[in-house]
Design a protein around this motif. Structure first.
Motif, PDB file in Angstrom:
ATOM      1  N   SER A  44       1.426   6.164 -12.834  1.00  0.00           N
ATOM      2  CA  SER A  44       1.675   4.745 -12.571  1.00  0.00           C
ATOM      3  C   SER A  44       0.434   3.869 -12.772  1.00  0.00           C
ATOM      4  N   GLY A  45      -0.665   4.464 -13.160  1.00  0.00           N
ATOM      5  CA  GLY A  45      -1.837   3.659 -13.485  1.00  0.00           C
ATOM      6  C   GLY A  45      -3.037   3.861 -12.599  1.00  0.00           C
ATOM      7  N   GLY A  46      -2.890   4.659 -11.533  1.00  0.00           N
ATOM      8  CA  GLY A  46      -4.043   5.003 -10.708  1.00  0.00           C
ATOM      9  C   GLY A  46      -4.591   3.892  -9.836  1.00  0.00           C
ATOM     10  N   GLY A  47      -3.761   2.938  -9.442  1.00  0.00           N
ATOM     11  CA  GLY A  47      -4.225   1.845  -8.600  1.00  0.00           C
ATOM     12  C   GLY A  47      -4.075   2.151  -7.126  1.00  0.00           C
ATOM     13  N   GLN A  48      -3.793   1.111  -6.336  1.00  0.00           N
ATOM     14  CA  GLN A  48      -3.646   1.249  -4.898  1.00  0.00           C
ATOM     15  C   GLN A  48      -2.346   1.988  -4.550  1.00  0.00           C
ATOM     16  N   VAL A  49      -2.413   2.844  -3.496  1.00  0.00           N
ATOM     17  CA  VAL A  49      -1.284   3.651  -3.054  1.00  0.00           C
ATOM     18  C   VAL A  49      -0.947   3.276  -1.616  1.00  0.00           C
ATOM     19  N   LEU A  50       0.351   3.245  -1.293  1.00  0.00           N
ATOM     20  CA  LEU A  50       0.802   2.880   0.051  1.00  0.00           C
ATOM     21  C   LEU A  50       1.772   3.928   0.576  1.00  0.00           C
ATOM     22  N   GLU A  51       1.504   4.447   1.783  1.00  0.00           N
ATOM     23  CA  GLU A  51       2.450   5.358   2.440  1.00  0.00           C
ATOM     24  C   GLU A  51       3.157   4.618   3.566  1.00  0.00           C
ATOM     25  N   ASP A  98       6.725  -2.275  11.410  1.00  0.00           N
ATOM     26  CA  ASP A  98       7.964  -1.673  10.928  1.00  0.00           C
ATOM     27  C   ASP A  98       7.874  -1.511   9.419  1.00  0.00           C
ATOM     28  N   PHE A  99       7.925  -0.262   8.942  1.00  0.00           N
ATOM     29  CA  PHE A  99       7.734  -0.077   7.500  1.00  0.00           C
ATOM     30  C   PHE A  99       8.917  -0.582   6.679  1.00  0.00           C
ATOM     31  N   ALA A 100      10.050  -0.881   7.313  1.00  0.00           N
ATOM     32  CA  ALA A 100      11.151  -1.508   6.575  1.00  0.00           C
ATOM     33  C   ALA A 100      10.740  -2.870   6.039  1.00  0.00           C
ATOM     34  N   ASP A 101       9.820  -3.527   6.717  1.00  0.00           N
ATOM     35  CA  ASP A 101       9.357  -4.856   6.308  1.00  0.00           C
ATOM     36  C   ASP A 101       8.165  -4.802   5.360  1.00  0.00           C
ATOM     37  N   VAL A 102       7.580  -3.604   5.196  1.00  0.00           N
ATOM     38  CA  VAL A 102       6.378  -3.432   4.358  1.00  0.00           C
ATOM     39  C   VAL A 102       5.379  -4.568   4.642  1.00  0.00           C
ATOM     40  N   PRO A 103       4.880  -4.655   5.880  1.00  0.00           N
ATOM     41  CA  PRO A 103       4.073  -5.802   6.309  1.00  0.00           C
ATOM     42  C   PRO A 103       2.615  -5.738   5.844  1.00  0.00           C
ATOM     43  N   VAL A 104       2.413  -5.722   4.523  1.00  0.00           N
ATOM     44  CA  VAL A 104       1.069  -5.718   3.952  1.00  0.00           C
ATOM     45  C   VAL A 104       1.017  -6.740   2.829  1.00  0.00           C
ATOM     46  N   THR A 105      -0.183  -7.086   2.424  1.00  0.00           N
ATOM     47  CA  THR A 105      -0.379  -7.957   1.272  1.00  0.00           C
ATOM     48  C   THR A 105      -0.912  -7.132   0.110  1.00  0.00           C
ATOM     49  N   GLY A 106      -0.968  -7.729  -1.053  1.00  0.00           N
ATOM     50  CA  GLY A 106      -1.496  -7.032  -2.213  1.00  0.00           C
ATOM     51  C   GLY A 106      -0.422  -6.293  -2.980  1.00  0.00           C
ATOM     52  N   ARG A 107      -0.847  -5.648  -4.050  1.00  0.00           N
ATOM     53  CA  ARG A 107       0.056  -4.911  -4.937  1.00  0.00           C
ATOM     54  C   ARG A 107      -0.352  -3.443  -4.999  1.00  0.00           C
ATOM     55  N   PHE A 108       0.636  -2.599  -5.248  1.00  0.00           N
ATOM     56  CA  PHE A 108       0.410  -1.159  -5.289  1.00  0.00           C
ATOM     57  C   PHE A 108       1.064  -0.577  -6.540  1.00  0.00           C
ATOM     58  N   THR A 109       0.452   0.482  -7.066  1.00  0.00           N
ATOM     59  CA  THR A 109       1.057   1.170  -8.211  1.00  0.00           C
ATOM     60  C   THR A 109       1.950   2.325  -7.762  1.00  0.00           C
ATOM     61  N   LEU A 110       1.776   2.771  -6.518  1.00  0.00           N
ATOM     62  CA  LEU A 110       2.627   3.835  -5.972  1.00  0.00           C
ATOM     63  C   LEU A 110       2.867   3.583  -4.493  1.00  0.00           C
ATOM     64  N   VAL A 111       4.132   3.594  -4.094  1.00  0.00           N
ATOM     65  CA  VAL A 111       4.536   3.532  -2.689  1.00  0.00           C
ATOM     66  C   VAL A 111       5.393   4.767  -2.432  1.00  0.00           C
ATOM     67  N   TYR A 112       5.197   5.427  -1.292  1.00  0.00           N
ATOM     68  CA  TYR A 112       5.970   6.649  -1.056  1.00  0.00           C
ATOM     69  C   TYR A 112       6.277   6.837   0.430  1.00  0.00           C
ATOM     70  N   LEU A 113       7.330   7.650   0.679  1.00  0.00           N
ATOM     71  CA  LEU A 113       7.662   8.169   2.001  1.00  0.00           C
ATOM     72  C   LEU A 113       7.836   9.670   1.855  1.00  0.00           C
ATOM     73  N   ALA A 114       7.456  10.429   2.866  1.00  0.00           N
ATOM     74  CA  ALA A 114       7.590  11.886   2.810  1.00  0.00           C
ATOM     75  C   ALA A 114       8.104  12.410   4.148  1.00  0.00           C
ATOM     76  N   GLY A 115       8.628  13.631   4.124  1.00  0.00           N
ATOM     77  CA  GLY A 115       9.094  14.257   5.362  1.00  0.00           C
ATOM     78  C   GLY A 115      10.361  13.664   5.926  1.00  0.00           C
ATOM     79  N   GLY A 116      11.203  13.073   5.059  1.00  0.00           N
ATOM     80  CA  GLY A 116      12.469  12.504   5.533  1.00  0.00           C
ATOM     81  C   GLY A 116      12.320  11.219   6.306  1.00  0.00           C
TER      82      GLY A 116
END
Length: 248
Positions: A44-51, A98-116
């Protein structure tokens, strides 16, 4: 067996944060997840990542060790406290909320959730909102990856699963589905420290079709679907799925 009162979902991360990695952090699964996400980050380009749901940093900290710039979101101060106690854990930026709202600023090249973790969102509205907010935070060409149970496999499962066992503990899980509200209840029976406890945690399950519809409505398209984080093919016999969506 010492009976205890069943606790609401809010008590899950509070009471068992200090045991989460030992009971649920299976090294092989963690390793496969990290490797897959490293590959997706490069793709995805190696930029910022968000979990979303960073928790104890089980995935995020190894990703940082691999050179990725990772930010986390979580709603549990107790889980994040475990993250902060780990080497380099104090340096990982975490937004509480609440991660449903993704309460952050900026842009990411990868966003992920793990472990169900996606199933912890209580209803279709919050799950759809999560997709929409992720799409708003993704760079063009960015990826959104998440794992989930396959509902049909959940329905067919019988008997309890051994989550973790050792000389000093045993953790069993039995799942019960409620198709009327598309939820399943995970009953954990935990024997440790000389006593046995019961905890029920509720999740909302989503099949591949519903996930794909949420993605399309958010402006994302399916790029990959695997049976697990190792990249095994997704087939009619798969019990789980890893879906990777792309923002065009």
């Amino acid at each position: 067996m010492r009976p205890v009162r069943e606790r609401p979902r809010a008590g899950y991360a509070t009471e068992f944060a200090d045991e989460y990695d030992r009971w649920f952090g299976k090294p092989r699964t963690t390793g496969a997840t990290v490797e897959a996400l490293v590959s997706l980050a490069a793709l995805s380009g190696g930029g910022q990542v968000l979990e979303l749901g960073v928790g104890t940093g089980r995935i995020a900290l190894p990703l940082r060790e691999r050179g990725l710039s990772v930010h986390g979101i979580d709603g549990s101060e107790d889980m994040v406290r475990q993250l902060r106690a780990k080497p380099s854990g104090a340096d990982l930026p975490v937004t509480m909320g609440d991660f449903a709202d993704v309460p952050v600023t900026g842009r990411f090249t990868l966003v992920y959730l793990a472990g169900g973790t996606f199933g912890e969102l209580a209803d279709q509205e919050s799950q759809s909102r999560c997709f929409e907010r992720v799409a708003q935070r993704l760079e063009p060409g960015g990826l959104f990856a998440l794992d989930a149970h396959v509902p049909e496999a959940l329905a067919a499962a019988t008997g309890p699963d051994i989550v973790s066992e050792g000389d000093d503990h045993l953790v069993l899980c039995y799942r019960r589905l409620d198709p009327s509200v598309r939820r399943y209840h995970s009953h954990y029976v935990i024997h440790a420290d000389g006593r046995t406890r019961h905890l029920r945690v509720d999740f909302r399950y989503t099949g591949p079709g519903e996930l794909d519809l949420m993605a399309r409505r958010a402006g994302l398209r399916l790029k990959e679907r695997w049976a697990d984080w190792s990249g095994a093919p997704f087939t009619r016999d798969s019990a789980a799925q890893v879906s990777v969506y792309e923002r065009p």
